[in-house]
Design a protein around this motif. Structure first.
Motif, PDB file in Angstrom:
ATOM      1  N   LEU A  43       0.833  -1.207   0.000  1.00  9.84           N
ATOM      2  CA  LEU A  43       0.000   0.000   0.000  1.00  9.84           C
ATOM      3  C   LEU A  43       0.866   1.254   0.000  1.00  9.84           C
ATOM      4  CD1 LEU A  43      -2.916  -0.834   2.495  1.00  9.84           C
ATOM      5  CD2 LEU A  43      -2.780  -1.254   0.052  1.00  9.84           C
ATOM      6  N   LYS A  44       2.146   1.084   0.389  1.00  6.88           N
ATOM      7  CA  LYS A  44       3.095   2.203   0.387  1.00  6.88           C
ATOM      8  C   LYS A  44       3.099   2.925  -0.958  1.00  6.88           C
ATOM      9  CE  LYS A  44       6.545   1.016   3.841  1.00  6.88           C
ATOM     10  NZ  LYS A  44       6.723  -0.454   3.891  1.00  6.88           N
ATOM     11  N   LEU A  45       2.991   2.129  -2.036  1.00  5.13           N
ATOM     12  CA  LEU A  45       2.958   2.709  -3.378  1.00  5.13           C
ATOM     13  C   LEU A  45       1.816   3.716  -3.512  1.00  5.13           C
ATOM     14  CD1 LEU A  45       3.525  -0.408  -5.662  1.00  5.13           C
ATOM     15  CD2 LEU A  45       4.954   1.646  -5.599  1.00  5.13           C
ATOM     16  N   ALA A  46       0.644   3.308  -3.043  1.00  8.13           N
ATOM     17  CA  ALA A  46      -0.528   4.181  -3.137  1.00  8.13           C
ATOM     18  C   ALA A  46      -0.376   5.380  -2.207  1.00  8.13           C
ATOM     19  CB  ALA A  46      -1.791   3.403  -2.796  1.00  8.13           C
ATOM     20  N   GLU A  47       0.195   5.123  -1.030  1.00  8.26           N
ATOM     21  CA  GLU A  47       0.398   6.219  -0.075  1.00  8.26           C
ATOM     22  C   GLU A  47       1.329   7.273  -0.647  1.00  8.26           C
ATOM     23  OE1 GLU A  47       1.601   4.150   3.452  1.00  8.26           O
ATOM     24  OE2 GLU A  47      -0.487   3.541   3.804  1.00  8.26           O
ATOM     25  N   GLU A  48       2.365   6.792  -1.337  1.00 10.70           N
ATOM     26  CA  GLU A  48       3.322   7.710  -1.928  1.00 10.70           C
ATOM     27  C   GLU A  48       2.638   8.587  -2.982  1.00 10.70           C
ATOM     28  OE1 GLU A  48       6.795   5.550  -3.102  1.00 10.70           O
ATOM     29  OE2 GLU A  48       7.825   7.390  -3.720  1.00 10.70           O
ATOM     30  N   LEU A  49       1.826   7.957  -3.810  1.00  6.63           N
ATOM     31  CA  LEU A  49       1.101   8.705  -4.839  1.00  6.63           C
ATOM     32  C   LEU A  49       0.159   9.725  -4.191  1.00  6.63           C
ATOM     33  CD1 LEU A  49       0.296   9.176  -7.795  1.00  6.63           C
ATOM     34  CD2 LEU A  49      -1.382   7.327  -7.557  1.00  6.63           C
ATOM     35  N   ALA A  50      -0.557   9.283  -3.168  1.00  2.04           N
ATOM     36  CA  ALA A  50      -1.496  10.176  -2.475  1.00  2.04           C
ATOM     37  C   ALA A  50      -0.755  11.367  -1.887  1.00  2.04           C
ATOM     38  CB  ALA A  50      -2.242   9.406  -1.387  1.00  2.04           C
ATOM     39  N   GLU A  51       0.387  11.077  -1.285  1.00  2.00           N
ATOM     40  CA  GLU A  51       1.172  12.137  -0.650  1.00  2.00           C
ATOM     41  C   GLU A  51       1.611  13.192  -1.676  1.00  2.00           C
ATOM     42  OE1 GLU A  51       5.026  11.592   1.884  1.00  2.00           O
ATOM     43  OE2 GLU A  51       3.413  10.267   2.588  1.00  2.00           O
ATOM     44  N   LEU A  52       2.078  12.705  -2.839  1.00  2.00           N
ATOM     45  CA  LEU A  52       2.526  13.626  -3.893  1.00  2.00           C
ATOM     46  C   LEU A  52       1.400  14.528  -4.386  1.00  2.00           C
ATOM     47  CD1 LEU A  52       4.829  11.320  -6.002  1.00  2.00           C
ATOM     48  CD2 LEU A  52       5.504  13.455  -4.913  1.00  2.00           C
ATOM     49  N   LEU A  53       0.168  14.028  -4.282  1.00  2.00           N
ATOM     50  CA  LEU A  53      -0.982  14.813  -4.759  1.00  2.00           C
ATOM     51  C   LEU A  53      -1.690  15.511  -3.597  1.00  2.00           C
ATOM     52  CD1 LEU A  53      -2.383  12.134  -7.243  1.00  2.00           C
ATOM     53  CD2 LEU A  53      -1.303  14.299  -7.867  1.00  2.00           C
ATOM     54  N   GLU A 108       9.604  14.016 -10.774  1.00  2.00           N
ATOM     55  CA  GLU A 108      10.543  14.729 -11.639  1.00  2.00           C
ATOM     56  C   GLU A 108       9.923  15.988 -12.244  1.00  2.00           C
ATOM     57  OE1 GLU A 108      13.048  10.764 -12.994  1.00  2.00           O
ATOM     58  OE2 GLU A 108      11.694  11.757 -14.414  1.00  2.00           O
ATOM     59  N   SER A 109       8.624  15.939 -12.451  1.00  2.00           N
ATOM     60  CA  SER A 109       7.970  17.128 -13.012  1.00  2.00           C
ATOM     61  C   SER A 109       7.934  18.188 -11.912  1.00  2.00           C
ATOM     62  CB  SER A 109       6.543  16.792 -13.443  1.00  2.00           C
ATOM     63  OG  SER A 109       5.710  16.704 -12.306  1.00  2.00           O
ATOM     64  N   LYS A 110       7.737  19.408 -12.316  1.00  2.00           N
ATOM     65  CA  LYS A 110       7.665  20.465 -11.296  1.00  2.00           C
ATOM     66  C   LYS A 110       6.218  20.646 -10.853  1.00  2.00           C
ATOM     67  CE  LYS A 110      11.898  21.504 -10.969  1.00  2.00           C
ATOM     68  NZ  LYS A 110      12.731  21.702 -12.155  1.00  2.00           N
ATOM     69  N   LEU A 111       5.358  19.718 -11.309  1.00  2.00           N
ATOM     70  CA  LEU A 111       3.932  19.862 -11.036  1.00  2.00           C
ATOM     71  C   LEU A 111       3.612  19.509  -9.587  1.00  2.00           C
ATOM     72  CD1 LEU A 111       2.810  18.174 -14.338  1.00  2.00           C
ATOM     73  CD2 LEU A 111       2.539  20.596 -13.781  1.00  2.00           C
ATOM     74  N   ARG A 112       2.802  20.339  -8.968  1.00  2.00           N
ATOM     75  CA  ARG A 112       2.418  20.086  -7.586  1.00  2.00           C
ATOM     76  C   ARG A 112       0.909  20.201  -7.441  1.00  2.00           C
ATOM     77  NH1 ARG A 112       6.129  17.815  -7.701  1.00  2.00           N
ATOM     78  NH2 ARG A 112       8.185  18.223  -6.838  1.00  2.00           N
ATOM     79  N   SER A 113       0.370  19.493  -6.477  1.00  2.00           N
ATOM     80  CA  SER A 113      -1.073  19.534  -6.223  1.00  2.00           C
ATOM     81  C   SER A 113      -1.487  20.938  -5.787  1.00  2.00           C
ATOM     82  CB  SER A 113      -1.429  18.540  -5.123  1.00  2.00           C
ATOM     83  OG  SER A 113      -2.756  18.736  -4.716  1.00  2.00           O
ATOM     84  N   ILE A 114      -2.659  21.372  -6.229  1.00  3.06           N
ATOM     85  CA  ILE A 114      -3.142  22.690  -5.803  1.00  3.06           C
ATOM     86  C   ILE A 114      -3.719  22.619  -4.388  1.00  3.06           C
ATOM     87  CG2 ILE A 114      -3.632  23.474  -8.157  1.00  3.06           C
ATOM     88  CD1 ILE A 114      -6.684  23.109  -7.263  1.00  3.06           C
ATOM     89  N   TYR A 115      -3.914  21.399  -3.899  1.00  6.41           N
ATOM     90  CA  TYR A 115      -4.421  21.245  -2.529  1.00  6.41           C
ATOM     91  C   TYR A 115      -3.260  21.009  -1.583  1.00  6.41           C
ATOM     92  CZ  TYR A 115      -8.555  20.525  -5.298  1.00  6.41           C
ATOM     93  OH  TYR A 115      -9.550  20.671  -6.206  1.00  6.41           O
ATOM     94  N   GLY A 116      -3.399  21.481  -0.385  1.00  9.55           N
ATOM     95  CA  GLY A 116      -2.347  21.185   0.558  1.00  9.55           C
ATOM     96  C   GLY A 116      -2.197  22.259   1.609  1.00  9.55           C
TER      97      GLY A 116
END
Lengths: 259, 316
Positions: B206-216, B308-316
Motif C-alpha cells: 500500500l506504500k505505493l498508493a500512499e506515496e502517490l497520495a502524498e505527492l498529490l 521529476e515534473s515540477k507539477l504540484r497539487s493545488i491542494y495542501g
C-alpha cells in the motif's frame, strides 16, 4: 443438539440487472434471482455451528414465486430442510411483513436456539429484518457479528461497529445478524448438491401461519426506482507505461488538480 | 405541531439532525440520549426544547425498549437518527414492537401533504429507491447526504428529563470493547483520494498508493475487503455502500475491480481514474480515464514522473 434457523431471501441478482437508458428504470427482462451473499454467510455459519456442536439447520424463506432450486443451492452448503412461504401477498413486502412471516415460519419450524440472518438483503439493503424478527419473538438480538462461538447454552459474539469491536455474551435463544466478514461460504461439491436435491423444501401456504391482515400489509411503498447514472468520459489511456504516465499528468494538469 | 424525536448515539451530528428536523417543519425537537453524552449548550443553540436521558449500557435490545416507552409518551411524528449500526438495530426493534415503518440509510427525506417520502440506495447502491412511509410515527435513519440546513431558533434552556424505567432484561452482556482510534482524515471531505483494492497483494505494498497520495496532497481510501476482511486500513477508510460516500475533486482507483457496492461511494467524485490490469473490470466503465496496466509496474513509473515534473497539487 442445537436447532438453528437461517433466514434467506430470494433476492434480485444486482450484477445481472440492467436499466433502460432513457427511463433509468430497471429492465424487468434482465431480472434474475439468487440468495444474497450475507444470507449465504449466515447459512455457512449455521452449518459450522452444527458441525462443531451437533444440531439441525433449517432455512426459512418468505417471498413470491420462490424457486425451490434457488433454495436448494443454499441448502447444499449443509442445511437439513427448509420452510418457505411463496405467496403473491408477500410480493411487495416491506421488512415489517417479511419479519412477521419469517417469525411465524420460525415458530412453525419449531423452537430455535439460534436464528441467523444476513445483515441486509442483496436487493433491498434494509438492515432490519434480523432485529425485527427478534422483537417479534421477544428474543435478544446481536447485529453485525464478525465472529461467533457457541459454548454450552451461550454464544460469545464479536461485533464490529463504527467505533470499535465489542465482545458480547448472551444466553440462547438469540437472533444473530452477520455480514460478509464472518466467513467465506464453502462452494458445495457435486455430492452436496446432489444430497440437497433430495432434501425437503416445505412450501407452507400463507393461510397456515395465520397472520392477521395488518401484519401482511406493508408500511413502506416503492413509488419509483431509478438508476443513478453518472456521465463518465470513459477514455482509455494507452501506450507504453511512460507514455501513459505522461498522458495522465497532462490530464491532471488540464483538470487543474496539479499545476 | 408534529414533533421529532432524535435518537443520538453520539453528539457529533446533533446540529445537523436538529436542523434537518426543523427543515421538515417538525416541532418541538426532542433529543433522546445517554446521560453522559449530552451537551446542553449544543442542544439549546440548535433548537432542542427537551433532552430525555437514559443511563443504559450501549446494548440495542435494551435501548429499543426504552425508546418505545419514550415514543408512547411523546407521540412524535418521526424518530430520526444517524444511519449507524446500533441506531438501525434499535429502530428496527422499536418499529416492529409498535407495528411501524422503518427505513435506513436515507439520502433524502421530505414531508409533503403529511406523507413522509425518502430516497435511499437499493440494489447494491446502483439505484435510488423512492419510497413513501405509511402511518405515524415512522423511524428513519439518514446518511450525511440527507442533512438539511435550516435557520433554527435557539432555545434558552432545554428541559432535561431523566427516564428511569424498570426494564425487562435479557442475558446480553457487553464483555469487552476495543475502541478503534478515529483517523484524523474525513474521507467525505477530502479533495484527492487514492483508493486501494484487492489488486494489492500485501499490506506493505500500500506504500505505493500512499506515496502517490502524498505527492498529490491526497489521502488513502479503500474498497470493503481491504478494511473489513483484511483489516489493512481502518473502517473509516472504506468507500462504498456501507462506508463513506466521497465527493472529491479527484479519485484514483488502484487495483479496485469496481463492484456496484463500491461504485455508489464514488458517484459524486468529479474526475475518476482507474488503474487495473483487467480490461473487463467494471471500474473502467465508471471512470473518466482508464489505465489498463499492472499497478506494480505502473505506479512506480507514475510516481517517478510526478516527482521529476515540477507539477504540484493545488491542494495542501
Amino acid at each position: 443438539m442445537l436447532n438453528i434457523h437461517v433466514c434467506v431471501k430470494q433476492s434480485i441478482d444486482i450484477n445481472s440487472l440492467e436499466y433502460d437508458p432513457d427511463t433509468l428504470r430497471p429492465r424487468l427482462e434482465t431480472l434474475q434471482f439468487r440468495i444474497g451473499d450475507a444470507d449465504l454467510c449466515a447459512v455457512e455459519e449455521a452449518v459450522r455451528i452444527k458441525e462443531n456442536n451437533g444440531g439441525k439447520v433449517t432455512l426459512l424463506c418468505a417471498g413470491h414465486n420462490i424457486n425451490p432450486d434457488i433454495i436448494r443451492e443454499a441448502m447444499a452448503i449443509g442445511a437439513d430442510d427448509a420452510y418457505v412461504v411463496s405467496d403473491p401477498l408477500v410480493r411487495d413486502a416491506d421488512q415489517w411483513v417479511y419479519a412477521n412471516v419469517l417469525a411465524a415460519l420460525s415458530v412453525l419450524a419449531g423452537q430455535p436456539d439460534i436464528i441467523l440472518c444476513g445483515e441486509s438483503s442483496l436487493d433491498d439493503s434494509a438492515y432490519q429484518v434480523g432485529p425485527r424478527i427478534a422483537e417479534e419473538l421477544d428474543l435478544p438480538s446481536i447485529t453485525h457479528v464478525t465472529r461467533l462461538e457457541v459454548k454450552e447454552r451461550k454464544i460469545i459474539a464479536e461485533r464490529a461497529i463504527e467505533d470499535g469491536v465489542e465482545i458480547l455474551e448472551v444466553e440462547l435463544p438469540v437472533v444473530v445478524s452477520v455480514g460478509l466478514e464472518i466467513n467465506t461460504p464453502r462452494l458445495p461439491s457435486l455430492l452436496m448438491i446432489r444430497a440437497a436435491s433430495r432434501k425437503n423444501v416445505n412450501f407452507i401456504p400463507l393461510d397456515a401461519i395465520k397472520l392477521p391482515k395488518e401484519k401482511l400489509s406493508s408500511l413502506v411503498k416503492y413509488c419509483d426506482i431509478k438508476a443513478i447514472k453518472v456521465g463518465r468520459k470513459n477514455v482509455v489511456l494507452s501506450g507504453s507505461l511512460e507514455e501513459i504516465a505522461s498522458m495522465l499528468l497532462s490530464v491532471l494538469k488540464s483538470d487543474g488538480v496539479i499545476q | 405541531m408534529s414533533s421529532a424525536l432524535i435518537y443520538a448515539e453520539d453528539w457529533e451530528h446533533i446540529p445537523e439532525l436538529l436542523s434537518t428536523s426543523a427543515a421538515l417543519g417538525l416541532s418541538p425537537l426532542i433529543i433522546f440520549s445517554h446521560r453522559d453524552l449530552i451537551d446542553i449548550k449544543v442542544a439549546a443553540k440548535n433548537g432542542a426544547s427537551e433532552i430525555i436521558t437514559h443511563r443504559l449500557e450501549p446494548i440495542p435490545t435494551y435501548i429499543s425498549r426504552l425508546l418505545v416507552q419514550v415514543i408512547s409518551e411523546r407521540q412524535p411524528r418521526i424518530i430520526l437518527g444517524e444511519a449507524k449500526k446500533n441506531v438501525r438495530e434499535i429502530f428496527g426493534r422499536a418499529a416492529q414492537r409498535m407495528g411501524k415503518a422503518c427505513v435506513n440509510n436515507c439520502n433524502n427525506i421530505d414531508i409533503a401533504e403529511g406523507i413522509v417520502r425518502i430516497i435511499r440506495p437499493i440494489l447494491g447502491g446502483g439505484y435510488n429507491g423512492i419510497q413513501e412511509l405509511i402511518g405515524s410515527p415512522v423511524f428513519v435513519t439518514i446518511r450525511p447526504e440527507a442533512f438539511k440546513k435550516y435557520p433554527v431558533k435557539s432555545v434558552e434552556e432545554p428541559l432535561i428529563t431523566e427516564i428511569d424505567l424498570k426494564l425487562k432484561r435479557d442475558s446480553i452482556k457487553l464483555v469487552d470493547k476495543k475502541t478503534t482510534k478515529r483517523s484524523e482524515v474525513d474521507l467525505s471531505l477530502a479533495k484527492v483520494i487514492v483508493g486501494v483494492g484487492r489488486g494489492f497483494r500485501n499490506k506493505e505494498d500500500l506504500k505505493l498508493a500512499e506515496e502517490l497520495a502524498e505527492l498529490l496532497n491526497g489521502v488513502i481510501g479503500c474498497s470493503r475487503p481491504i478494511s473489513s476482511d483484511l483489516k489493512w486500513l481502518p473502517e473509516d477508510r472504506h468507500i462504498g455502500l456501507s462506508g463513506k460516500w466521497i465527493r472529491s475533486r479527484l479519485y484514483i482507483a488502484v487495483g479496485i475491480s469496481g463492484q456496484i457496492q463500491h461504485v455508489v461511494g464514488i458517484k459524486n467524485a468529479e474526475t475518476v481514474i482507474a488503474i487495473n490490469n483487467d480490461p473487463d473490470a467494471p471500474i473502467h466503465k465508471e471512470s473518466d480515464y482508464s489505465i489498463i496496466a499492472d499497478l506494480y509496474e505502473f505506479l512506480p513509473v507514475l510516481i517517478k514522473k510526478l516527482r521529476e515534473s515540477k507539477l504540484r497539487s493545488i491542494y495542501g
